[in-house]
Design an enzyme around this catalytic site. Structure first.
Site, PDB file in Angstrom:
ATOM      1  CB  ILE A 176       8.469 -23.706  37.395  1.00 47.67           C
ATOM      2  CG1 ILE A 176       8.468 -24.113  38.890  1.00 47.67           C
ATOM      3  CG2 ILE A 176       8.092 -24.871  36.492  1.00 47.67           C
ATOM      4  CD1 ILE A 176       9.459 -25.201  39.277  1.00 47.67           C
ATOM      5  CE  LYS A 177      14.352 -21.683  30.837  1.00 46.14           C
ATOM      6  NZ  LYS A 177      15.654 -22.024  30.224  1.00 46.14           N
ATOM      7  CB  VAL A 178       6.242 -23.035  31.911  1.00 40.03           C
ATOM      8  CG1 VAL A 178       5.113 -23.761  31.203  1.00 40.03           C
ATOM      9  CG2 VAL A 178       6.275 -23.393  33.387  1.00 40.03           C
ATOM     10  CB  SER A 215      19.277 -25.665  33.353  1.00 38.22           C
ATOM     11  OG  SER A 215      18.151 -25.904  34.166  1.00 38.22           O
ATOM     12  CB  VAL A 263      14.535 -26.438  37.052  1.00 36.85           C
ATOM     13  CG1 VAL A 263      14.553 -27.862  36.507  1.00 36.85           C
ATOM     14  CG2 VAL A 263      15.713 -26.221  38.011  1.00 36.85           C
TER      15      VAL A 263
END
Ligand code: E4P
Length: 223
Positions: free
Chosen positions: A84-86, A27, A57
């Site tokens: 963790i999308k960074v 997402s 996310v």
């Protein structure tokens, strides 16, 4: 060859996560905002549906400290295993470095260039997510850029995988896999299109007609 669903829609996730072999769900703030739902209940529900599959996310902070703080909160609520999308910016790279030092799973997102991918891999990102269609829109050869990333990681023995994203048609998805991306994240619409074609329906219909001519409406297990 990993396929992830690029959606936060509960009904779509419920239907497709079991129908196909799905590695997980991705997402971003735009995808989440489309659902007009409370953030934590939505993600908690998605997590419940997908079980052990990956959940990616995205953080929204501007500084690396904010990003890490958001990541810790995401992990506290959804599990340490959450990816963790960074965004792959200067601050993002620093956040990735800190997150990897604490054993977090990291997906470097908003990737348009090979050098961004290299920077993310250098701090140990688990995935980098190059934006196929958005690169095409900038007249960038997405196939070549992703192929170069594959080559770069191979030459330097980097375990970072390529999770290609931002697709508008199935040709782009197949191009990403063909040049060596290990994973793609796609909308349910695109996934459905993969096996939707009048010519396929025609072939299946003909098999059905020939079967009925000989065996009527009996199924194989009834013969
Ligand atoms: C992946 O998670 C990306 O954020 C997403 O695929 C971007 O897609 P878009 O270019 O259609 O917004």
């Amino acid at each position: 060859m990993e396929i992830l669903l690029d959606t936060a829609n509960i009904e779509q996730i419920k239907k497709y996560v079991d129908l196909y072999e799905i590695t997980g769900v991705t997402s971003n703030p735009t995808i989440i905002s489309r659902e007009h739902a409370e953030f934590w209940p939505l993600l908690t529900e998605i997590k419940k549906i997908i079980g052990d599959r990956q959940l990616h996310v995205q953080v929204t902070g501007e500084t690396w400290e904010e990003m890490v703080k958001e990541a810790e909160c995401i992990q506290a609520k959804l599990g340490k295993e959450t990816y963790i999308k960074v965004p792959t910016t200067e601050q993002g790279i620093c956040a990735m470095k800190h997150l990897k030092a604490t054993g977090s799973h990291v997906t470097a997102t908003a990737v348009y260039t090979t050098q961004q991918a290299m920077m993310a891999a250098s701090v140990g990102a688990d995935y980098v997510a190059p934006y196929f269609n958005r690169m095409n829109n900038l007249n960038v050869d997405s196939r070549k850029v992703i192929g170069d990333m594959v080559q770069l990681f191979r030459i330097h023995n980097k375990p970072t995988k390529i999770l290609a994203a931002s697709f508008k048609n199935t040709e782009q998805v197949m191009d990403a896999f063909t040049v060596g991306a290990q994973a793609v994240t796609v909308s349910v619409d695109l996934l459905t299109t993969m096996v939707e074609n009048a010519i396929i329906d025609f072939a299946v219909e003909n098999f059905k007609k020939d079967w009925i001519k000989t065996y009527g409406d009996k199924k194989i297990y009834e013969l």
